[in-house]
Write an enzyme that holds these catalytic residues in place. Sequence first.
Site, PDB file in Angstrom:
ATOM      1  CG  HIS A  51      -1.616   1.370   1.254  1.00  0.00           C
ATOM      2  ND1 HIS A  51      -2.373   2.032   0.621  1.00  0.00           N
ATOM      3  CD2 HIS A  51      -1.926   2.145   2.446  1.00  0.00           C
ATOM      4  CE1 HIS A  51      -2.961   3.088   0.944  1.00  0.00           C
ATOM      5  NE2 HIS A  51      -2.490   3.271   2.233  1.00  0.00           N
ATOM      6  CG  HIS A  75       0.836   6.917   4.596  1.00  0.00           C
ATOM      7  ND1 HIS A  75       1.380   6.098   3.478  1.00  0.00           N
ATOM      8  CD2 HIS A  75      -0.408   6.535   4.814  1.00  0.00           C
ATOM      9  CE1 HIS A  75       0.280   5.324   3.202  1.00  0.00           C
ATOM     10  NE2 HIS A  75      -0.720   5.583   3.752  1.00  0.00           N
ATOM     11  CD  GLU A  79      -3.828   5.656  12.031  1.00  0.00           C
ATOM     12  OE1 GLU A  79      -5.230   5.812  12.370  1.00  0.00           O
ATOM     13  OE2 GLU A  79      -3.487   6.171  10.931  1.00  0.00           O
ATOM     14  CG  ASP A  80      -1.678   1.151  10.877  1.00  0.00           C
ATOM     15  OD1 ASP A  80      -2.564   1.425  11.792  1.00  0.00           O
ATOM     16  OD2 ASP A  80      -1.910   1.183   9.511  1.00  0.00           O
ATOM     17  CG  ASP A 142      -3.814   6.810   2.534  1.00  0.00           C
ATOM     18  OD1 ASP A 142      -3.533   5.559   2.508  1.00  0.00           O
ATOM     19  OD2 ASP A 142      -4.672   7.293   3.425  1.00  0.00           O
ATOM     20  CG  ASP A 261     -19.260  18.370 -21.311  1.00  0.00           C
ATOM     21  OD1 ASP A 261     -20.236  17.856 -21.439  1.00  0.00           O
ATOM     22  OD2 ASP A 261     -18.807  19.150 -20.436  1.00  0.00           O
TER      23      ASP A 261
END
Length: 721
Positions: A51, A75, A79-80, A142, A261
């Site tokens: 990811h 990133h 957090e993880d 992300d 369009d």
Amino acid sequence: MANYMTYEDLKKAVADTGRPYDIQMLDKAYALADKAHAGQNRRSGEPYICHPLNVALLLVELGMDTESLAAALMHDVVEDTHVRLDEISASFGPDVARLVDGVTKLTKIQFSSVEEQQAENLRKMLLAMSQDVRVMIIKLCDRLHNMRTGDAWPEQKRRDKALETMEVYAPIAHRLGISNIKEELEDRSLRYLDPVGYQEIQDLLAGSGGEAFVTGVASVIEERLAENGMPNAVMKSRVKSVYGVYRKMFIQDRDFEEIYDVYAVRIILDTVAECYNALGVIHDMYHPIPNRFKDYISTPKPNMYQSLHTTVIGHEGIPFEVQIRTKEMDQMAEYGVAAHWKYKAGVQGSDKLDERLAWVRQLLESQRESDDAGSLLQDIKGDLLPEEVFAFTPKGDVINLPAGATAIDFAYAIHSAVGNRMMGAKVNGRIVPIDHKVATGEIIEVITGPADKGPSRDWLKIVTTSEARNKIRNWFKKERKEENIQQGREALEKEMRRNLVNIPDDQWDGFMAEIARRQRLNTAEEMYAALGYGGLQLSRLMGKIKDEYAKMRAAQPRPAVLGDIPLRQHKGTDGVVVEGIDNCLVKFAKCCSPLPGDEIVGFITRGFGVSIHKKDCENAQASMANPENRERWVNAHWEEQVQENYKATLEMVAMDRDGLVGDVAVALGELRVPIYALTARSADNGRASMSATLGISSTEHLNSVVAKLRKVKDMITVTRI
């Protein structure tokens, strides 16, 4: 074995750009992320490190810098995993740590309600973006990769994420000018939100042969431009995105053939002068459609998009759009603020970046004094609307506003003093109502009155921009405090009576002080004032008052249940048997409007017969708890054959459109239902609210009427009140 993305793939993509990336920093960031995520897998089964690698690859395609790529690789580690932010700061420097922290913080804060949480997260997102826009670009990439792999999510999570993407992330991508990401986010969200509509449009586009058509047109135009002294023109062609077609077909209710369009040819030239020359060539080659020409070169969009747009009809009778722009304009259209890094490598200074992000700071500034999270959410979503209109002051200054903005919004966009003194407006020299919807190209003159005039409270229901709404609220907040308190309290008391919320006098002050405290206000008077000037929305406050009232009632002694009360037996008329008395006068209570089929009970009034209530009516339950009234309640039930009609009121909410009330009336006419009253009014968000009082013979009859009304086109809810 599955073919997962590797770090070697990312390094090859970085090398292919030929840009001076710091490979050592990227190696170190990958090593840290790979170690931290070791053993973790995504729902799809692939290793979790795939990811961040994919997010970093998207940033390479946008041309972002080394720090952005390093932050993307890491990133999720804070957090993880066990990795701490100070470790990242020590190894990679404060800038990378700030980017990682900014992306992490956008989803970590918890609040008392989902709406407040979403509003506060939006505020955090905009704040992070105003400090360093790279945080937002990483977050968009992300979200894009998450949406690409969203099939692994459970059904409900897919829909929730798709809705959030459509309402928040896609509009932000638009306002940052990153069109490719915006269109893919919209298309992937639509596939989860309306798979049938998505597939229908995909089939229409696939069957139209559009790509071959626009490719052929582009080569013909290229030859003609070369003949007219523009041999360096670069041609591109595109077919409109699925969501772009969906919005016009299903939201604007157009047929596929009415969308002009769907197909577009893009001409990229060296100079602005060549752009206008090319426009003349195109209009000479094809028949232009009136009112379909837009000059975004002289008047850029707020996200700094520039181009000439014209719609013409080809020799095959198929309309198509032609977009004409320079190379720099094309880079801005494709990459938006990311072009700052992609095409300005090594250049110092902010270029026009600050100008492109001015709308973020303006939005945060106007929200600083907001008292209500729901209002914040509405304002932010409103200000992220993808469509804008451009109007002019008599001096020629350009004012850009969201689509649907009114003359009042225009006045406040000039200056708060102009808005506060506004008495009327002229459009192209003709006087118009103040709720006139601004259209692109109009010259609007604001007619002002004396300096002490001040706005009207009703304007809060008319304006669409948060800037105007906040300036009106601030005027009332400062200038009309006593009036605000009185109006706020009166409106609150009226709404509480309507909702049957009865607070005893001796408990009123304490109850209201607690509600004010929950709104982060010091006193009940501050709360009344906020209601008066519009800082608090009454509908949202009532939800909290009902919750607190329910807790207060639950803490009191329970009333006796109906079966415990000795009920005397009377007999009545009008289809109701009141046990014990013949031919007594019967009336039906308006608080609960009982119908045949409902369980009922009667209350002997003083001089007005027996009042019939539903057994579960709140007023009936409260009265039974009072020892003085217990003896006056009697058993009642419906006669076996009830032929009369009884009045019942239905509230309906639908998407606002022409012919809506007529369709409702036709549906009721087909059922041969007596209509005693039918009212309709426009509400917020393009909706309409209707109320109908009808003659109903039983609850079964009522259910069939409700079922019929729910089938009316664009109907959202039908409820009995």
